[in-house]
Design a protein around this motif. Structure first.
Motif, PDB file in Angstrom:
ATOM      1  N   GLY A  31       0.814  -1.216   0.000  1.00 29.11           N
ATOM      2  CA  GLY A  31       0.000   0.000   0.000  1.00 29.11           C
ATOM      3  C   GLY A  31       0.843   1.260   0.000  1.00 29.11           C
ATOM      4  O   GLY A  31       0.616   2.184  -0.803  1.00 29.11           O
ATOM      5  N   TRP A  32       1.834   1.312   0.868  1.00 27.87           N
ATOM      6  CA  TRP A  32       2.697   2.504   0.900  1.00 27.87           C
ATOM      7  C   TRP A  32       3.551   2.611  -0.350  1.00 27.87           C
ATOM      8  O   TRP A  32       3.829   3.718  -0.842  1.00 27.87           O
ATOM      9  CB  TRP A  32       3.560   2.479   2.156  1.00 27.87           C
ATOM     10  N   ALA A  33       3.989   1.477  -0.898  1.00 28.04           N
ATOM     11  CA  ALA A  33       4.752   1.528  -2.156  1.00 28.04           C
ATOM     12  C   ALA A  33       3.905   2.129  -3.275  1.00 28.04           C
ATOM     13  O   ALA A  33       4.405   2.912  -4.100  1.00 28.04           O
ATOM     14  CB  ALA A  33       5.224   0.124  -2.531  1.00 28.04           C
ATOM     15  N   ALA A  34       2.619   1.769  -3.296  1.00 26.92           N
ATOM     16  CA  ALA A  34       1.728   2.335  -4.319  1.00 26.92           C
ATOM     17  C   ALA A  34       1.527   3.835  -4.116  1.00 26.92           C
ATOM     18  O   ALA A  34       1.378   4.592  -5.092  1.00 26.92           O
ATOM     19  CB  ALA A  34       0.383   1.614  -4.281  1.00 26.92           C
ATOM     20  N   TRP A  45       8.981   0.063  -9.510  1.00 29.10           N
ATOM     21  CA  TRP A  45       8.306  -0.499  -8.343  1.00 29.10           C
ATOM     22  C   TRP A  45       9.315  -1.029  -7.327  1.00 29.10           C
ATOM     23  O   TRP A  45       9.068  -1.002  -6.113  1.00 29.10           O
ATOM     24  CB  TRP A  45       7.352  -1.621  -8.768  1.00 29.10           C
ATOM     25  N   GLY A  46      10.456  -1.497  -7.816  1.00 26.57           N
ATOM     26  CA  GLY A  46      11.479  -1.980  -6.893  1.00 26.57           C
ATOM     27  C   GLY A  46      11.938  -0.884  -5.951  1.00 26.57           C
ATOM     28  O   GLY A  46      12.103  -1.111  -4.743  1.00 26.57           O
ATOM     29  N   THR A  47      12.143   0.311  -6.475  1.00 24.42           N
ATOM     30  CA  THR A  47      12.533   1.440  -5.628  1.00 24.42           C
ATOM     31  C   THR A  47      11.424   1.808  -4.655  1.00 24.42           C
ATOM     32  O   THR A  47      11.677   2.114  -3.481  1.00 24.42           O
ATOM     33  CB  THR A  47      12.879   2.656  -6.506  1.00 24.42           C
ATOM     34  N   ALA A  48      10.178   1.769  -5.153  1.00 22.43           N
ATOM     35  CA  ALA A  48       9.040   2.098  -4.285  1.00 22.43           C
ATOM     36  C   ALA A  48       8.932   1.105  -3.129  1.00 22.43           C
ATOM     37  O   ALA A  48       8.720   1.486  -1.969  1.00 22.43           O
ATOM     38  CB  ALA A  48       7.752   2.109  -5.108  1.00 22.43           C
ATOM     39  N   PHE A  49       9.089  -0.192  -3.439  1.00 18.96           N
ATOM     40  CA  PHE A  49       9.030  -1.206  -2.379  1.00 18.96           C
ATOM     41  C   PHE A  49      10.200  -1.040  -1.405  1.00 18.96           C
ATOM     42  O   PHE A  49      10.038  -1.218  -0.192  1.00 18.96           O
ATOM     43  CB  PHE A  49       9.040  -2.610  -2.986  1.00 18.96           C
TER      44      PHE A  49
END
Length: 351
Positions: free
Chosen positions: A84-87, A108-112
């Motif tokens: 959720g926070w990654a999104a 997305w890897g950076t976001a996660f």
């Protein structure tokens, strides 16, 4: 537009997780929670596949059901907060969230990665929030992660403490009955204890049964825990207590000097057992005995009566039918509870 939709989905995922943690940890008696019941059904269904396996293998596998339920709950909460926070962060990469050195990888890897080390409060610092809004969000996520992990630890410490109490009660019934788990042996022990000792033991049984009702309502995960010791099984505990209460209320001829045997405790024990079955199975179970069961129960009562007489316990001569009526009220409930909780049981569950 796509970026906005991703952030909205992230907010919804985070809120869903927060609501589930709230209901599970802070309001456990509600029985609510968007993840609680589906996750419980998933774990229950997975371990339900053990039906048909050899008894020894099945009991060993089911011993992992409770710990698996706990681990699955923890992983689900962590994964949903992480996702959720990654999104939420994904659309801001390269703008509100940037790499400390060099260009920012907008993936997305950076976001996660950023979501994960913020959630776990690691604070590595190679990717940082650059705008006031996202700095505030990282503080909120870190606080949420810290509070969630703290609540989860305290919750599951309570669960395991409660489980230890349940097993201690089961062990006391096992030992009090001489290792048989039969109600008649507990009645005989109560008679031999004398008025003071019997009153204390009956009051303790009633208290423990009320505690079982409340804890298994508040912490449904307890229902997943199976132990390889047969006497630790929740249906076995209820059967022993119910049979004890039934014999005291129908068969024992209580003398004036032993009023504790006819006091409120046996009624409270039976009432708590019935309430627990209803709450766990989520349906009252009403079924009279089949003819074959009726003959077997009468034979069981005759043997119990003879054993009590041999131990010097005064008994009634005409209690057989009352005992059968009482047993018709609890044995189908115990059988259904055992079936619902995946235990093997000698008596078939009512259809």
């Amino acid at each position: 537009m796509r970026s906005s939709a991703t952030s909205v989905v992230g907010v919804l995922v985070v809120l869903t997780t927060v609501v589930d943690v709230f209901y599970t940890v802070l309001f456990p008696g509600s029985g609510r929670g968007p993840l609680r019941r589906p996750l419980s059904r998933l774990v229950h269904g997975a371990f339900g596949l053990t039906r048909g396996l050899p008894r020894r293998w099945r009991r060993r596998i089911l011993a992992y059901a409770g710990p698996t339920h706990v681990a699955a709950t923890l992983l689900a909460w962590f994964a949903m907060l992480l996702i959720g926070w990654a999104a939420i962060y994904r659309p801001a990469l390269g703008d509100g969230i940037v790499a400390a050195q060099g260009s920012t990888v907008r993936s997305w890897g950076t976001a996660f990665y950023f979501s994960g080390y913020t959630l776990t409060t690691l604070g590595l610092g190679d990717v940082v929030a650059a705008s006031p809004a996202y700095r505030a969000l990282t503080v909120i996520e870190a606080a949420m992660g810290f509070m969630t992990f703290t609540l989860v630890i305290s919750y599951f410490l309570t669960v395991y403490s409660t489980l230890t109490g349940r097993n201690a009660f089961a062990l006391s019934l096992h030992q009090r009955s001489g290792g048989t788990g039969r109600g008649v042996d507990i009645v005989r022990a109560l008679w031999q204890e004398g008025p003071a000792g019997a009153a204390i033991q009956l009051a303790e049984m009633a208290t423990e049964m009320r505690r079982l009702v409340q804890t298994h309502t508040s912490y449904p995960v307890l229902r997943s825990f199976h132990d390889e010791c047969e006497y630790d099984a929740l249906p076995r505990i209820l059967q022993t207590c119910w049979e004890t209460a039934a014999l005291l209320r129908t068969t024992v001829l209580v003398p004036a000097e032993r009023p504790e045997l006819a006091g409120s405790s046996p009624r409270e024990i039976a009432a708590s057992a019935g309430e627990l079955c209803t709450r766990v199975v989520r349906a009252p179970i009403e079924r009279g005995p089949l003819p074959s069961q009726r003959e077997r129960w009468l034979a069981d009562h005759a043997r119990a009566r003879e054993e009590l007489l041999a131990a010097g316990v005064p008994v009634r001569d005409d209690a057989g039918e009352e005992y059968v009526d009482a047993r018709a009220g609890w044995e189908p409930s115990v059988a259904m509870l055992a079936h619902h909780l995946l235990y093997e049981w000698d008596t078939p569950a009512p259809s």
